[in-house]
Design an enzyme around this catalytic site. Structure first.
Site, PDB file in Angstrom:
ATOM      1  N   CYS A  76       1.518   3.723  10.094  1.00 34.46           N
ATOM      2  CA  CYS A  76       2.270   4.768   9.422  1.00 34.46           C
ATOM      3  C   CYS A  76       2.996   5.688  10.187  1.00 34.46           C
ATOM      4  CB  CYS A  76       1.449   5.564   8.618  1.00 34.46           C
ATOM      5  SG  CYS A  76       2.042   6.826   7.524  1.00 34.46           S
ATOM      6  N   ASN A  90       5.518  -2.583   7.874  1.00 35.06           N
ATOM      7  CA  ASN A  90       5.381  -1.310   7.348  1.00 35.06           C
ATOM      8  C   ASN A  90       6.998  -0.591   7.521  1.00 35.06           C
ATOM      9  OD1 ASN A  90       4.583   1.453   6.628  1.00 35.06           O
ATOM     10  ND2 ASN A  90       2.615   1.098   7.590  1.00 35.06           N
ATOM     11  N   ASN A  98      10.425   8.010   2.975  1.00 40.02           N
ATOM     12  CA  ASN A  98       9.507   8.771   2.707  1.00 40.02           C
ATOM     13  C   ASN A  98       8.692   9.228   3.546  1.00 40.02           C
ATOM     14  OD1 ASN A  98       6.523   7.933   2.673  1.00 40.02           O
ATOM     15  ND2 ASN A  98       7.636   6.048   2.524  1.00 40.02           N
ATOM     16  N   SER A 143       0.747  -1.205   0.032  1.00 39.14           N
ATOM     17  CA  SER A 143       0.031  -0.129  -0.094  1.00 39.14           C
ATOM     18  C   SER A 143       1.047   1.279   0.088  1.00 39.14           C
ATOM     19  CB  SER A 143      -1.026   0.144   1.104  1.00 39.14           C
ATOM     20  OG  SER A 143      -1.595   1.237   1.172  1.00 39.14           O
ATOM     21  N   GLY A 175       3.014  11.028   4.122  1.00 44.82           N
ATOM     22  CA  GLY A 175       1.908  11.353   5.069  1.00 44.82           C
ATOM     23  C   GLY A 175       0.285  11.067   4.589  1.00 44.82           C
ATOM     24  N   GLY A 195       6.894  -3.370  -3.201  1.00 43.77           N
ATOM     25  CA  GLY A 195       6.645  -2.039  -3.237  1.00 43.77           C
ATOM     26  C   GLY A 195       7.978  -1.041  -3.709  1.00 43.77           C
ATOM     27  N   THR A 196       8.747  -0.805  -2.784  1.00 38.38           N
ATOM     28  CA  THR A 196       9.619   0.024  -3.523  1.00 38.38           C
ATOM     29  C   THR A 196      10.511  -0.366  -4.627  1.00 38.38           C
ATOM     30  OG1 THR A 196       9.914   0.999  -1.045  1.00 38.38           O
ATOM     31  CG2 THR A 196      11.894   1.346  -2.576  1.00 38.38           C
ATOM     32  N   LYS A 218      -3.597   2.663  -2.272  1.00 41.45           N
ATOM     33  CA  LYS A 218      -3.037   3.772  -1.392  1.00 41.45           C
ATOM     34  C   LYS A 218      -3.985   3.661  -0.068  1.00 41.45           C
ATOM     35  CE  LYS A 218      -1.324   8.025  -1.635  1.00 41.45           C
ATOM     36  NZ  LYS A 218      -0.496   7.669  -0.511  1.00 41.45           N
TER      37      LYS A 218
END
Lengths: 303, 254
Positions: free
Chosen positions: A129, A191, A70, A22, A73, A264-265, A46
């Protein structure tokens, strides 16, 4: 030799064990320009919150050794916009849709859960997060609040619930056990790890938010270790992630006890990374005469 | 786009490298678009670099060595292959001009490079533009002959007065806006310079486009890190831009 790649995540059948992390895949449109995203086991979009979020000021990204920080936010257009303008495109795909949900309070998590209802296949509760001041990771670093957030959202949820865990804790398996007790149907981890990168000429952090979440190959050994620890503690399926760039990386997570993985990345560097990971998992299985991916899940032999 | 062979390499000023690569794809590149370049070695993320020129299956980009990534990129040798994604992003709109006034390009430092392809496209499809190009000092002036070949006029400024007009591009632009007839302005350079250009354009009601820059990860619109505030929303520089209409950018934040 034909190989079975299908996995079952909390009662939801995925055609293969690869989804998107996500916040790294938008709502799918961008990567759809590069590959058929219906080939994924699931698309995890997202974070969505009740109200739209503008996110943090820039710079929001800083490169680090074998990775990046990153501090986006949780910028997102809000649940109403998502349901009206993004979800219809996602529903056309031949894959499962997982929506990550964010909130500042338990009431906000419940509200967004109710708005989404059963319009998607699974929800992923984001209590991890590191880039928002309230909510976010605050719920995920304490067993009691992780349990409370999970059980409140579970009661409101009409679809299987995944809870995404933070690695910024002393014992991630204790948090995993708490969310399992709270009714989570699966957990996803990890995460990002909270980090800081400093511009030594300006003597200031590069990120406008000062700190941000570390991802990429740099975090993978930590993620693999945490997946292994959680797998020893809980019975619900685990979706493993953190620095996966290849099929070989994904296999490490599956062996450690993950039933599925997220890329992801790696997709930021190679927009075809997700497809490559699926293909390389299949090649590994064929090479080793394993006809079902489920036969390697948790099959790690410790020294 | 994949692997591209480096076929020409030149250090055109101190630490400024001019690369030409062969793409094999014949992809159309528009002025203002960028390439997302893998620099190799320890640089994990790609680096966004604007396209300076494009013809046949060749792409040309010029970059300044600023950090580790661009230093590694500068070490590629002719004949080696570079992993390049692109062309990416939304480039300049050639139909911006309203009326028959001058079309002005305003470039600062390394921001002058993408304006060369724009000047070529304007010359071909609209009309020859006038370029105002600003540099810190004489040694950093590059591509003047190439701009002159496709521009009506090239005005050079230097911050230290070592060549051309002593001062800023915006001083020259402000004079022209006051005394002449301008139908469009395109600008690329330091954010402060572009903010001043946008102010002049808005004051004189001239359509203008700016090419924004921000630290970037994916380059394709997915990660939402390279944002800038446009019309009250955090737009993605890589996908919604890098070129934006000047009056839409919320300049207060810069």
């Amino acid at each position: 030799m034909s190989v079975n790649l299908k996995v079952n995540i909390a009662g939801v059948a995925w055609k293969n064990p690869v989804t998107t992390a996500s916040g790294t895949f938008g709502f799918g449109k961008e990567y759809a320009e590069y590959f058929d995203i219906s080939r994924l086991g699931a698309v995890t979009v997202k974070s969505i919150s009740v109200e739209k979020k503008l996110g943090n000021p820039t710079p929001r990204v800083a490169e680090t050794a074998s990775g990046m920080l990153n501090s986006v936010g949780l910028q997102n257009p809000g649940a109403e916009f998502f349901l009206k303008y993004e979800l219809p495109n996602l529903k056309k795909l031949d894959t499962k849709i997982v929506v990550n949900i964010a909130g500042n309070t338990i009431d906000e998590y419940v509200a967004v859960t109710e708005m989404i209802g059963d319009s998607v296949d699974m929800l992923e509760l984001n209590i991890s997060c590191p880039n928002v001041k309230v909510g976010g990771m605050a719920f995920g670093v304490d067993e009691k609040s992780a349990f409370e957030a999970t059980s409140a959202v579970k009661k409101a949820s009409k679809v299987p619930l995944i809870v995404k865990l933070s690695p910024n804790v002393t014992d991630i398996s204790a948090i995993a056990a708490a969310v399992e007790n709270g009714g989570a149907n699966a957990v996803s981890l990890i995460n990002t790890l909270l980090g800081m990168k400093i511009d030594i000429n300006k003597r200031k952090p590069i990120l406008a938010n000062n700190v941000g979440g570390l991802s990429g190959p740099a975090v993978m050994p930590i993620a693999v270790r945490m997946v292994y620890q959680v797998a020893q503690k809980v019975k619900i399926p685990i979706i493993g992630m953190g620095g996966i760039s290849s099929g070989a990386d994904a296999i490490e997570f599956l062996l450690a006890g993950a039933s599925a993985v997220a890329v992801g990345t790696a997709g930021f560097v190679d927009p075809y990374a997700h497809i490559r990971v699926i293909n390389e998992i299949e090649e590994y299985l064929k090479r080793n005469n394993i006809d079902d991916v489920n036969n390697i899940i948790g099959k790690l032999e410790m020294n | 786009m994949g692997l591209c062979k480096l076929i020409q390499k030149q250090e055109i000023a101190s630490n400024i490298f001019d690369f030409v690569v062969e793409t094999h794809t014949g992809l159309q590149a528009n002025a203002g678009q960028f390439l997302h370049v893998k620099c190799g070695g320890t640089a994990y993320l790609r680096r966004p670099i604007s396209i300076c020129d494009a013809w046949d299956d060749k792409l040309r980009f010029i970059f300044e060595v600023r950090g580790e990534g661009t230093r590694l990129l500068s070490q590629f040798r002719v004949g080696e292959t570079i992993d390049i994604l692109g062309p990416l992003g939304r480039g300049f709109d050639l139909d911006l001009a309203q009326g028959d006034g001058d079309i002005i390009l305003v470039g600062g430092g390394i921001g002058t490079f993408p304006l060369l392809l724009l000047a070529r496209e304007l010359e071909l499809r609209v009309k020859k533009p006038i370029a105002i190009l600003g540099y810190r000092t004489k040694e950093l002036i590059t591509l003047t002959d190439e701009f002159e070949a496709v521009c009506e006029e090239v005005k050079i400024t230097t911050d230290d007065g070592s060549h051309g007009t002593h001062g800023f591009v915006t001083d020259v632009l402000a004079d022209m806006a006051k005394n002449g007839k301008i139908s469009a302005i395109y600008t690329c350079g330091p954010t402060g310079m572009m903010k001043a250009v946008a102010k002049i354009a808005i004051e004189h009601n001239i359509p203008a486009q700016v090419s924004m820059e921000e630290r970037m990860a994916c380059g394709i619109g997915a990660c939402v890190t390279c944002t800038c505030s446009v019309a009250g929303y955090n737009a993605r520089v890589c996908k919604d831009g890098p070129v934006f209409n000047a009056e839409m950018v919320d300049w207060g934040g810069f």
